[in-house]
Design an enzyme around this catalytic site. Structure first.
Site: not given
Length: 480
Positions: A94, A169, A193
């Protein structure tokens, strides 16, 4: 017409090589000489080149560097050195997690071109375990949103229906794994997330006990709530990934064993909880209300999956709901105060660089008073003690990961009876467990109108191994 199903509908895109291939299968093929680490990296590169224009999962890819690392891993294997179950496995990271050899932008204009000096601790552990980083995946700007469609690099798209969000996210990580570009990916989870995009994209998503995995080198959103986690195709792959992230501390234990002892930075000591013995696990169902709205089709699909896992009727857990307001109040004060502290100077000096939606949230966050933050921390400690007592009588709590299926890109309200905001609806059933610092996993539960829904299981602090082992032994994957 609402349609529920436990059989897998086709993806909206032609899947990549890693769709449906677990890490043990890939390791066996490399051990037998049928595949090499270089082959796996080439498969990842080909899938990314073909699929990423449709899904926008990656913000940076370096296949040449990955191939160079793969040659090293292949040479080590030829010499009899295998670092572990991730040896030679391509992974994605990420874009709010530092990587020394690739940019880390946090999905924000403020950090375009930013290149960290060192890997985050969790990335270093993955590399030491033999994993090969092929690229960085899109994050909602500064990881401050659950939709994954607010980033300087655009919006990630759901592989099941490209008009829909992936959730966030950890948006790009979900799209990359669900579509088969990579077998497994790193995410971070502050209010859901990892679990939200896992549920909306049909994946396994695991958030550990708070502090179990170091967040050094992870750009902070709310440090007392967030943790690195994993998005994977199956529970066993998540176990193997978490072993590496925990420095080997998460064992492939059998379900039914005790959690045994404490974990390094656990928020409480769970020394005697078991996730079920010969009589099966003690599973308690948590109702949606008042945490989130209720979509009957989603709830029915998830509850049926929970009953299959439990092997029988579920105990009801209405006592959890009486803490809903306290949990949400504490979460709001803690997350908003900590998020604004991180971004205060940027909000004042460079507001034009923010996405307007993220900027609005941050400006609203500066209103938290010091006494409210201190009180929220005290309230969290009280709630942690309350739930520690609850887990003396219950092995896991079960509930939907997300109350709805994936909304459309840019959608911001949920229509129909009990209408609500998309952000609040996506996070309502996941963020209580961040406040408490508890381990939680999202498992694919089936499909509603062709889109995935997730079953969330929550265990006592420190019960990470037992929760993963329970899921590995009793979860039945939806049929391909």
């Amino acid at each position: 017409m609402t349609e529920r199903s436990t059989s897998v509908p086709p993806l909206a895109v032609e899947p990549g090589f890693f769709r449906g291939r677990g890490i043990p299968e890939l390791q066996q093929a490399m051990a037998e000489g049928g595949l090499t680490a270089q082959d796996l990296v080439r498969h990842a590169g080909a899938a990314i080149e073909r699929l990423d224009p449709q899904l926008n999962a990656f913000v940076h890819v370096d296949i040449d560097a990955a191939l160079a690392t793969a040659r090293e891993r292949d040479a080590e294997r030829a010499q009899g050195k295998v670092r572990g179950p991730l040896h030679g496995i391509p992974v994605a990271i990420k874009d709010n997690v530092d990587t020394a050899d690739m940019p880390t932008t946090m999905g924000a204009a403020h950090f375009l071109g930013h290149r960290p000096r060192a890997d985050a601790h969790c990335v270093a552990l993955l590399r030491e375990a033999g994993a090969i980083v092929v690229g960085k995946t899109l994050t909602h700007e500064f990881a401050y949103g659950p939709t994954g469609d607010r980033s300087v690099q655009g919006a990630a798209r759901n592989p099941w229906r490209t008009s829909q969000i992936t959730g966030g996210s950890s948006a790009g990580s979900a799209a990359a794994v669900a579509s088969g570009m990579v077998p497994v990916a790193l995410g971070t989870d502050t209010g859901g997330s990892v679990r939200v995009p896992s549920a909306l994209c049909g994946l396994v998503g695991f958030k550990p006990t708070h502090g179990r995995v170091s967040d050094a080198g992870v750009f902070p959103l709310s440090p007392t709530l967030e943790d690195p986690g994993v998005l994977a195709n199956c529970v066993e792959d998540a176990q193997l990934f978490m072993q590496a992230l925990s420095g080997g501390a998460i064992a492939m234990a059998s379900a039914g064993g005790s959690t045994g002892g404490t974990t390094g930075n656990s928020t409480s000591n769970s020394t005697s909880n078991s996730t079920g013995g010969s009589e099966g696990p003690r599973v308690a169902w948590v109702p949606n209300a008042p945490f989130a709205i209720n979509d009957p089709a989603v709830t029915a699909c998830v509850r049926a999956a929970a009953q299959r896992l439990a092997g029988g009727p579920l105990r009801e857990a209405p006592e959890v709901t009486r803490h809903a307001r306290a949990l949400q109040t504490a979460l709001g004060a803690i997350q908003r105060a900590e998020a604004y502290e991180v971004h205060a100077e940027r909000v004042e000096d460079q507001p034009e660089k923010f996405d307007p939606e993220v900027l609005e949230r941050l400006r609203a966050s500066r209103g938290v008073q010091g006494w409210e933050y201190v009180r929220a921390l005290k309230e969290r400690a009280r709630l942690q003690a309350e739930f520690a007592r609850l887990f003396q009588d219950v092995d896991v709590l079960a509930l939907p990961t997300v109350a709805i299926t994936a909304p459309a890109l840019q959608q911001r309200s949920v229509a129909g009876p009990g209408s609500a905001g998309v952000r609040e609806t996506l996070l309502g059933l996941t963020n209580p467990w961040n406040v408490l610092g508890l381990p939680a996993i999202s498992l694919p539960a089936g499909w509603v109108n062709g889109l995935p829904v997730g079953l969330q299981l929550v265990a006592a602090a420190g019960a990470d191994e037992a929760l993963l082992a329970l899921a590995a032994s009793r979860w039945q994957a939806p049929r391909e």
